[in-house]
Design a protein around this motif. Structure first.
Motif, PDB file in Angstrom:
ATOM      1  N   HIS A  97       0.822  -1.213   0.000  1.00 33.47           N
ATOM      2  CA  HIS A  97       0.000   0.000   0.000  1.00 33.47           C
ATOM      3  C   HIS A  97       0.860   1.268   0.000  1.00 33.47           C
ATOM      4  N   PRO A  98       0.271   2.391  -0.375  1.00 35.35           N
ATOM      5  CA  PRO A  98       1.004   3.661  -0.412  1.00 35.35           C
ATOM      6  C   PRO A  98       1.075   4.321   0.954  1.00 35.35           C
ATOM      7  N   TRP A  99       2.066   5.197   1.112  1.00 28.61           N
ATOM      8  CA  TRP A  99       2.117   6.017   2.322  1.00 28.61           C
ATOM      9  C   TRP A  99       1.014   7.065   2.282  1.00 28.61           C
ATOM     10  N   TYR A 100       0.829   7.658   1.096  1.00 27.01           N
ATOM     11  CA  TYR A 100      -0.167   8.712   0.946  1.00 27.01           C
ATOM     12  C   TYR A 100      -1.019   8.387  -0.265  1.00 27.01           C
ATOM     13  N   VAL A 101      -2.314   8.132  -0.037  1.00 29.82           N
ATOM     14  CA  VAL A 101      -3.185   7.591  -1.072  1.00 29.82           C
ATOM     15  C   VAL A 101      -3.508   8.613  -2.153  1.00 29.82           C
ATOM     16  N   LEU A 117       2.632  14.148   5.826  1.00 30.83           N
ATOM     17  CA  LEU A 117       3.048  14.670   7.124  1.00 30.83           C
ATOM     18  C   LEU A 117       1.871  14.865   8.062  1.00 30.83           C
ATOM     19  N   SER A 118       0.717  15.254   7.524  1.00 29.75           N
ATOM     20  CA  SER A 118      -0.454  15.514   8.370  1.00 29.75           C
ATOM     21  C   SER A 118      -1.077  14.242   8.934  1.00 29.75           C
ATOM     22  N   ILE A 119      -0.725  13.072   8.381  1.00 27.19           N
ATOM     23  CA  ILE A 119      -1.293  11.814   8.856  1.00 27.19           C
ATOM     24  C   ILE A 119      -0.915  11.554  10.314  1.00 27.19           C
ATOM     25  N   TYR A 120       0.208  12.100  10.753  1.00 27.92           N
ATOM     26  CA  TYR A 120       0.618  11.871  12.136  1.00 27.92           C
ATOM     27  C   TYR A 120      -0.413  12.415  13.117  1.00 27.92           C
ATOM     28  N   ARG A 121      -0.884  13.627  12.897  1.00 28.47           N
ATOM     29  CA  ARG A 121      -1.867  14.195  13.813  1.00 28.47           C
ATOM     30  C   ARG A 121      -3.284  13.734  13.495  1.00 28.47           C
ATOM     31  N   MET A 122      -3.569  13.498  12.230  1.00 26.66           N
ATOM     32  CA  MET A 122      -4.908  13.087  11.828  1.00 26.66           C
ATOM     33  C   MET A 122      -5.203  11.641  12.188  1.00 26.66           C
ATOM     34  N   ALA A 123      -4.172  10.807  12.232  1.00 24.87           N
ATOM     35  CA  ALA A 123      -4.407   9.376  12.446  1.00 24.87           C
ATOM     36  C   ALA A 123      -3.580   8.781  13.573  1.00 24.87           C
ATOM     37  N   VAL A 124      -2.263   9.013  13.561  1.00 24.51           N
ATOM     38  CA  VAL A 124      -1.408   8.380  14.571  1.00 24.51           C
ATOM     39  C   VAL A 124      -1.744   8.903  15.965  1.00 24.51           C
ATOM     40  N   GLU A 125      -1.822  10.219  16.105  1.00 22.13           N
ATOM     41  CA  GLU A 125      -2.105  10.803  17.411  1.00 22.13           C
ATOM     42  C   GLU A 125      -3.452  10.368  17.951  1.00 22.13           C
ATOM     43  N   GLU A 142      -1.949   0.827   9.466  1.00 23.61           N
ATOM     44  CA  GLU A 142      -2.839   1.283   8.407  1.00 23.61           C
ATOM     45  C   GLU A 142      -4.047   2.025   8.970  1.00 23.61           C
ATOM     46  N   THR A 143      -4.573   2.924   8.151  1.00 22.15           N
ATOM     47  CA  THR A 143      -5.867   3.543   8.416  1.00 22.15           C
ATOM     48  C   THR A 143      -6.485   3.866   7.069  1.00 22.15           C
ATOM     49  N   ASN A 144      -7.795   4.061   7.062  1.00 16.15           N
ATOM     50  CA  ASN A 144      -8.492   4.324   5.804  1.00 16.15           C
ATOM     51  C   ASN A 144      -9.435   5.500   5.986  1.00 16.15           C
ATOM     52  N   PHE A 145      -9.289   6.498   5.123  1.00 14.30           N
ATOM     53  CA  PHE A 145     -10.152   7.674   5.148  1.00 14.30           C
ATOM     54  C   PHE A 145     -11.189   7.629   4.026  1.00 14.30           C
ATOM     55  N   GLY A 146     -11.470   6.428   3.533  1.00  6.85           N
ATOM     56  CA  GLY A 146     -12.465   6.281   2.476  1.00  6.85           C
ATOM     57  C   GLY A 146     -11.934   6.556   1.089  1.00  6.85           C
ATOM     58  N   PRO A 155       7.313   0.563  10.400  1.00 13.53           N
ATOM     59  CA  PRO A 155       7.816   0.769  11.762  1.00 13.53           C
ATOM     60  C   PRO A 155       8.687   2.015  11.881  1.00 13.53           C
ATOM     61  N   SER A 156       9.468   2.324  10.833  1.00 15.21           N
ATOM     62  CA  SER A 156      10.313   3.518  10.873  1.00 15.21           C
ATOM     63  C   SER A 156       9.486   4.792  10.899  1.00 15.21           C
ATOM     64  N   ASP A 157       8.335   4.794  10.215  1.00 12.59           N
ATOM     65  CA  ASP A 157       7.441   5.948  10.263  1.00 12.59           C
ATOM     66  C   ASP A 157       6.854   6.118  11.655  1.00 12.59           C
ATOM     67  N   MET A 158       6.388   5.023  12.221  1.00 13.71           N
ATOM     68  CA  MET A 158       5.760   5.073  13.543  1.00 13.71           C
ATOM     69  C   MET A 158       6.759   5.467  14.617  1.00 13.71           C
ATOM     70  N   ALA A 159       8.023   5.076  14.432  1.00 13.28           N
ATOM     71  CA  ALA A 159       9.059   5.414  15.415  1.00 13.28           C
ATOM     72  C   ALA A 159       9.205   6.920  15.571  1.00 13.28           C
ATOM     73  N   LEU A 160       8.905   7.670  14.513  1.00 10.53           N
ATOM     74  CA  LEU A 160       9.000   9.124  14.581  1.00 10.53           C
ATOM     75  C   LEU A 160       7.961   9.714  15.524  1.00 10.53           C
ATOM     76  N   TRP A 161       6.912   8.970  15.816  1.00 10.84           N
ATOM     77  CA  TRP A 161       5.894   9.429  16.766  1.00 10.84           C
ATOM     78  C   TRP A 161       6.107   8.815  18.145  1.00 10.84           C
ATOM     79  N   TRP A 162       6.568   7.590  18.188  1.00 10.68           N
ATOM     80  CA  TRP A 162       6.769   6.933  19.489  1.00 10.68           C
ATOM     81  C   TRP A 162       7.849   7.626  20.299  1.00 10.68           C
ATOM     82  N   ASP A 163       8.900   8.067  19.644  1.00  7.19           N
ATOM     83  CA  ASP A 163      10.023   8.678  20.351  1.00  7.19           C
ATOM     84  C   ASP A 163       9.768  10.172  20.546  1.00  7.19           C
TER      85      ASP A 163
END
Length: 206
Positions: A97-101, A117-125, A142-146, A155-163
């Motif tokens: 799947h893509p990072w940005y659909v 970049l906005s997915i971090y606050r829109m979805a991860v947070e 993963e998440t789906n906005f329709g 995991p490397s993307d998520m690590a930017l939010w975990w740390d």
């Protein structure tokens, strides 16, 4: 968890181990075996914060860029820049799947609000990114906005939010897109010019 190696990584290892001896007559040692599937800490307490549970992942991401001479801010820039476009290919990496659909140009269409970049606050947070293990055994979120396909994070993307230190740069750049672009260019130039000190000259203007 069993270590898994992608076909592309096996190809790189094969080329490194076999092509060089054919050309030079010498055996060239490689250390590509260090590129392992990063897994959570086995001794992490149940229900612990993600920066504790995923410490091996965070340390792995930081370690790769630290060895190349990049600090945390530059690491964030390079990962965010590299994942603005494109998708993963399961036949090559095991991820999918893509990072940005949406269209890749949308990430820069507005100063705020759109883009990978906005997915971090829109979805991860908001806890909307859910972990899934692919058929190839790779963890991804993963998440789906329709929009059809899901938005994906490695995991490397998520690590930017975990740390905490990585995350402060992600949040800053989400609020200051122009500064992100400026800093990302500097980090990318540093990346492509590694090891070329004193060897490069500026392009001449015609």
């Amino acid at each position: 968890m069993e270590e898994r190696t992608s076909p592309s990584r096996r190809l790189c290892k094969f080329m490194a181990r076999n092509s060089a001896p054919l050309v030079t007559g010498f055996t060239v040692p490689t250390r590509l075996d260090c590129l392992k599937l990063i897994v959570p800490a086995e001794d992490a307490p149940k229900g612990c914060p993600m920066h504790v549970k995923e410490k091996p992942t965070i340390d792995g991401v930081r370690g790769v860029f630290d060895r190349l001479g990049f600090n945390d801010k530059e690491t964030v820039c390079l990962i965010l820049l590299g994942h603005q476009y494109g998708r993963c290919h399961p036949e090559l990496s095991g991820y999918e799947h893509p990072w940005y659909v949406f269209g890749p140009a949308h990430w820069s269409a507005y100063e705020h609000g759109l883009g990978y970049l906005s997915i971090y606050r829109m979805a991860v947070e908001r806890g909307m990114m859910k972990m899934r293990v692919t058929d190839k055994g790779k963890r991804q979120w993963e998440t789906n906005f329709g929009a059809g396909e899901p938005f994906m994070m490695l995991p490397s993307d998520m690590a930017l939010w975990w740390d905490e230190n990585f995350r402060k740069h992600v949040e800053f750049y989400d609020d200051h897109r122009h500064i992100f672009r400026e800093d990302a260019v500097k980090a990318f130039v540093k990346l492509v010019e590694l090891g070329c000190d004193g060897l490069l000259t500026r392009e001449r203007k015609e």
